[in-house]
Motif scaffolding. Structure first.
Motif, short mmCIF file in Angstrom:
data_model
loop_
_atom_site.label_atom_id
_atom_site.label_comp_id
_atom_site.label_asym_id
_atom_site.label_seq_id
_atom_site.Cartn_x
_atom_site.Cartn_y
_atom_site.Cartn_z
N TYR A 58 1.55 24.25 -12.48
CA TYR A 58 2.26 25.45 -11.99
C TYR A 58 1.36 26.47 -11.89
N ASP A 59 0.62 26.88 -12.84
CA ASP A 59 -0.22 28.20 -12.44
C ASP A 59 -1.79 27.85 -11.85
N PHE A 60 -1.95 28.04 -10.70
CA PHE A 60 -3.43 27.83 -10.30
C PHE A 60 -3.84 28.98 -9.26
N PRO A 61 -5.11 29.09 -9.21
CA PRO A 61 -5.53 30.17 -8.10
C PRO A 61 -5.19 29.87 -6.57
N ASP A 62 -5.24 31.09 -5.79
CA ASP A 62 -4.92 30.91 -4.52
C ASP A 62 -5.35 29.86 -3.63
N ASP A 63 -6.81 29.68 -3.85
CA ASP A 63 -7.78 28.96 -3.10
C ASP A 63 -7.76 27.70 -3.63
N TYR A 64 -7.07 27.19 -4.75
CA TYR A 64 -7.16 26.06 -5.37
C TYR A 64 -6.75 24.64 -4.35
N LEU A 65 -5.63 24.92 -3.69
CA LEU A 65 -4.82 23.80 -2.83
C LEU A 65 -5.80 23.54 -1.63
N ASP A 66 -6.43 24.71 -1.05
CA ASP A 66 -7.49 24.41 -0.09
C ASP A 66 -8.74 23.61 -0.48
N ASN A 67 -9.25 24.06 -1.73
CA ASN A 67 -10.51 23.24 -2.37
C ASN A 67 -10.07 21.84 -2.78
N LEU A 68 -8.86 21.61 -3.27
CA LEU A 68 -8.28 20.24 -3.63
C LEU A 68 -8.11 19.60 -2.26
N ARG A 69 -7.67 19.92 -1.34
CA ARG A 69 -7.44 19.34 -0.11
C ARG A 69 -8.75 18.81 0.39
N GLN A 70 -9.98 19.51 0.43
CA GLN A 70 -11.17 19.17 0.91
C GLN A 70 -11.81 18.30 0.03
N PHE A 71 -11.56 18.54 -1.12
CA PHE A 71 -12.15 17.42 -2.37
C PHE A 71 -11.55 16.20 -2.15
N MET B 264 0.73 -0.99 0.05
CA MET B 264 0.04 0.04 -0.07
C MET B 264 0.80 1.26 -0.06
N LEU B 265 2.02 1.23 0.71
CA LEU B 265 2.69 2.45 0.87
C LEU B 265 3.51 2.50 -0.45
N PHE B 266 3.82 1.64 -1.19
CA PHE B 266 4.33 1.61 -2.73
C PHE B 266 3.42 2.40 -3.57
N LYS B 267 2.23 1.56 -3.50
CA LYS B 267 1.02 2.72 -4.50
C LYS B 267 1.02 3.80 -3.95
N LEU B 268 0.96 4.28 -2.85
CA LEU B 268 0.75 5.46 -2.27
C LEU B 268 1.84 6.41 -2.80
N ALA B 269 3.06 5.92 -2.69
CA ALA B 269 3.99 6.80 -3.22
C ALA B 269 4.26 6.90 -4.61
N VAL B 270 3.78 5.99 -5.46
CA VAL B 270 3.65 6.23 -6.87
C VAL B 270 2.63 7.27 -7.18
N ASP B 271 1.29 7.10 -6.74
CA ASP B 271 0.19 7.95 -6.94
C ASP B 271 0.63 9.48 -6.49
N THR B 272 1.25 9.44 -5.29
CA THR B 272 1.78 11.04 -4.87
C THR B 272 2.77 11.41 -5.70
N MET C 166 2.94 10.74 -8.95
CA MET C 166 2.20 11.21 -10.08
C MET C 166 1.43 12.73 -9.96
N THR C 167 0.86 12.86 -8.82
CA THR C 167 0.18 13.97 -8.61
C THR C 167 0.93 15.17 -8.34
N THR C 168 2.20 14.94 -7.72
CA THR C 168 3.03 16.19 -7.46
C THR C 168 3.69 16.64 -8.87
N GLN C 169 3.97 15.62 -9.97
CA GLN C 169 4.45 15.89 -11.24
C GLN C 169 3.25 16.70 -12.03
N MET C 170 2.08 16.41 -11.71
CA MET C 170 0.81 17.03 -12.48
C MET C 170 0.69 18.24 -11.94
#
Length: 132
Positions: free
Chosen positions: A95-108, A76-84, A86-90
């Motif tokens: 690169y360019d996103f609004p200020d409230d994007y991270l908070d909304n993304l975290r909630q979603f 499970m940790l390996f799968k989590l590391a791979v998905d993380t 991928m998400t980080t690379q995306m």
């Protein structure tokens, strides 16, 4: 050590239970199973005199259970590391996103993880949001 032949009687219900339990005991024959059962029962009878018999059995059982759990957690940790990754690379690629994007993304994502009990299939989610 050479084995000796012995004749014994057994109830049909015991024979059926023994046949079903042989794979659990890693026995290849009824004879092996009976020998293991006798050794275990003799050890059980003498357990009041010596706890040294049960300690290795319990220790071995605990190690087997922990080994299985450890493997599952590592998978499970390996799968989590791979998905993380991928998400980080995306996120870096966007690169360019609004200020409230991270908070909304975290909630979603927190809501999504709660709904799916933490089992999110990246490809499945991607294909839902990007139908061909």
């Amino acid at each position: 050590m050479k084995r000796e032949r012995h004749v014994y009687y057994q109830y049909p219900s015991q024979a059926k239970k023994m046949q079903q339990a042989m794979p659990l005991a890693n026995c290849t024959s009824k004879s092996d199973f009976v020998c293991m059962a006798i050794d275990f029962y003799i050890g059980y009878l003498y357990q009041q005199e010596s706890l040294d018999y049960l300690s290795p059995v319990i220790n071995r059982s605990i190690k087997n259970v922990i080994g299985g759990v450890e493997k599952n957690i590592c998978d499970m940790l390996f799968k989590l590391a791979v998905d993380t990754g991928m998400t980080t690379q995306m996120a870096v690629d966007l690169y360019d996103f609004p200020d409230d994007y991270l908070d909304n993304l975290r909630q979603f994502i927190a809501q999504k993880v709660a709904e799916t009990n933490g089992t999110i299939d990246f490809e499945k989610e991607y294909s839902k949001s990007n139908p061909e």
